[in-house]
Design a protein around this motif. Structure first.
Motif, PDB file in Angstrom:
ATOM      1  N   TYR A  43       0.879  -1.175   0.000  1.00 17.08           N
ATOM      2  CA  TYR A  43       0.000   0.000   0.000  1.00 17.08           C
ATOM      3  C   TYR A  43       0.909   1.216   0.000  1.00 17.08           C
ATOM      4  O   TYR A  43       2.133   1.081  -0.087  1.00 17.08           O
TER       5      TYR A  43
ATOM      6  N   LYS B 259      -3.710   3.846  -0.779  1.00 15.92           N
ATOM      7  CA  LYS B 259      -4.292   4.114   0.546  1.00 15.92           C
ATOM      8  C   LYS B 259      -3.186   4.323   1.580  1.00 15.92           C
ATOM      9  O   LYS B 259      -2.147   3.693   1.530  1.00 15.92           O
TER      10      LYS B 259
ATOM     11  N   VAL C 246     -19.230   2.571  -5.275  1.00 20.62           N
ATOM     12  CA  VAL C 246     -18.547   1.833  -4.227  1.00 20.62           C
ATOM     13  C   VAL C 246     -19.468   1.781  -3.024  1.00 20.62           C
ATOM     14  O   VAL C 246     -19.971   2.802  -2.575  1.00 20.62           O
TER      15      VAL C 246
ATOM     16  N   SER D 292      -9.134  -4.541   1.150  1.00 22.32           N
ATOM     17  CA  SER D 292      -9.467  -4.473  -0.278  1.00 22.32           C
ATOM     18  C   SER D 292     -10.912  -4.858  -0.556  1.00 22.32           C
ATOM     19  O   SER D 292     -11.273  -5.123  -1.703  1.00 22.32           O
ATOM     20  N   ASN D 293     -11.738  -4.902   0.484  1.00 19.59           N
ATOM     21  CA  ASN D 293     -13.151  -5.246   0.302  1.00 19.59           C
ATOM     22  C   ASN D 293     -13.266  -6.636  -0.330  1.00 19.59           C
ATOM     23  O   ASN D 293     -13.908  -6.825  -1.340  1.00 19.59           O
TER      24      ASN D 293
ATOM     25  N   THR E 283     -11.635  -6.970  -4.003  1.00 16.30           N
ATOM     26  CA  THR E 283     -12.335  -6.315  -5.109  1.00 16.30           C
ATOM     27  C   THR E 283     -11.856  -4.891  -5.378  1.00 16.30           C
ATOM     28  O   THR E 283     -12.267  -4.292  -6.357  1.00 16.30           O
ATOM     29  N   GLU E 284     -11.008  -4.341  -4.510  1.00 14.45           N
ATOM     30  CA  GLU E 284     -10.522  -2.980  -4.691  1.00 14.45           C
ATOM     31  C   GLU E 284      -9.010  -2.944  -4.491  1.00 14.45           C
ATOM     32  O   GLU E 284      -8.463  -3.768  -3.763  1.00 14.45           O
ATOM     33  N   THR E 285      -8.359  -1.989  -5.102  1.00  9.47           N
ATOM     34  CA  THR E 285      -6.912  -1.833  -4.935  1.00  9.47           C
ATOM     35  C   THR E 285      -6.619  -0.992  -3.698  1.00  9.47           C
ATOM     36  O   THR E 285      -7.411  -0.122  -3.324  1.00  9.47           O
ATOM     37  N   ILE E 286      -5.485  -1.264  -3.074  1.00 11.26           N
ATOM     38  CA  ILE E 286      -5.092  -0.497  -1.879  1.00 11.26           C
ATOM     39  C   ILE E 286      -3.807   0.287  -2.104  1.00 11.26           C
ATOM     40  O   ILE E 286      -3.323   0.941  -1.193  1.00 11.26           O
TER      41      ILE E 286
ATOM     42  N   ASN F  19     -19.258  -4.676  -5.443  1.00 10.49           N
ATOM     43  CA  ASN F  19     -18.133  -3.911  -5.967  1.00 10.49           C
ATOM     44  C   ASN F  19     -18.588  -2.950  -7.052  1.00 10.49           C
ATOM     45  O   ASN F  19     -19.651  -3.085  -7.630  1.00 10.49           O
ATOM     46  N   ARG F  20     -17.781  -1.956  -7.315  1.00 11.39           N
ATOM     47  CA  ARG F  20     -18.195  -0.877  -8.209  1.00 11.39           C
ATOM     48  C   ARG F  20     -18.388  -1.336  -9.649  1.00 11.39           C
ATOM     49  O   ARG F  20     -19.080  -0.694 -10.410  1.00 11.39           O
TER      50      ARG F  20
ATOM     51  N   ASN G 297     -16.492 -12.152  -8.462  1.00  7.37           N
ATOM     52  CA  ASN G 297     -16.470 -10.989  -7.582  1.00  7.37           C
ATOM     53  C   ASN G 297     -17.890 -10.582  -7.209  1.00  7.37           C
ATOM     54  O   ASN G 297     -18.159  -9.409  -6.983  1.00  7.37           O
TER      55      ASN G 297
END
Length: 187
Positions: free
Chosen positions: A19, A43, A93, A33-34, A37-40, A86-87, A70
């Protein structure tokens, strides 16, 4: 040896996730990362820590025993499902939603134009011409609310690979929810 910035677990060469300010372990990455499903990557430490703490509160009694793409996670042990929201699917989001299988009253596949599930499956296998406007799995909750897992919301050709894959995911999701509930799939 390097350790996770959040939980201090030892990090192996291939079991660390970067990260903005350092590295975390796979378990913390899953939370931050949920559920993958999401990039970190961008962050901060504070954001990662907050996400890890919040996720553990939400999913304390959720043990992942199965997953379909997903879209959804299953916990057979505690009889729960998690809609990942996921988006890509929801166009926004939002937090994952956890539901007990006892809260689900019905699960079905919805698409337009309407035809029987068998007819649609035959058309996909035969690679017939035509389009499907949308494809989603509708989950009706006992309190009257309806949750949906949208596999696509724009027209897709029946003979396309995207249709074949999306339909396969929709069937697997509906069948798995109904199997866990102990009922048969509805259209």
């Amino acid at each position: 040896m390097r350790t996770c910035d959040i939980c201090d677990a030892p990090l192996g060469m291939f079991k660390k996730f970067r990260y903005a300010e350092g590295y975390i372990c796979k378990e913390c990455y899953e939370k931050a990362s949920n559920y993958f499903t999401e990039t970190i990557a961008k962050k901060s430490y504070g954001e990662i820590r907050e996400l890890c703490e919040r996720k553990s509160e939400l999913s304390e009694d959720f043990e992942i025993t199965g997953r379909i793409g997903n879209y959804i996670l299953m916990d057979e042990k505690n009889r729960k499902v998690c809609l990942l929201n996921n988006r890509i699917n929801q166009k926004q989001v939002s937090e994952p939603e956890f539901y007990s299988l006892d809260w689900i009253s019905r699960c079905r596949i919805d698409y337009r134009p309407f035809m029987s599930l068998e007819e649609l499956e035959h058309k996909i296998k035969a690679k017939e011409a035509g389009t499907i406007q949308y494809l989603k799995v509708l989950i009706k909750l006992r309190d009257g609310r309806e949750k949906q897992i949208s596999l696509f919301s724009n027209p897709v050709r029946i003979k396309s690979f995207a249709m074949k894959q999306s339909f396969s995911f929709a069937k697997r999701i509906a069948e798995e929810i109904e199997r866990l509930r102990g009922e048969s799939v509805q259209v």
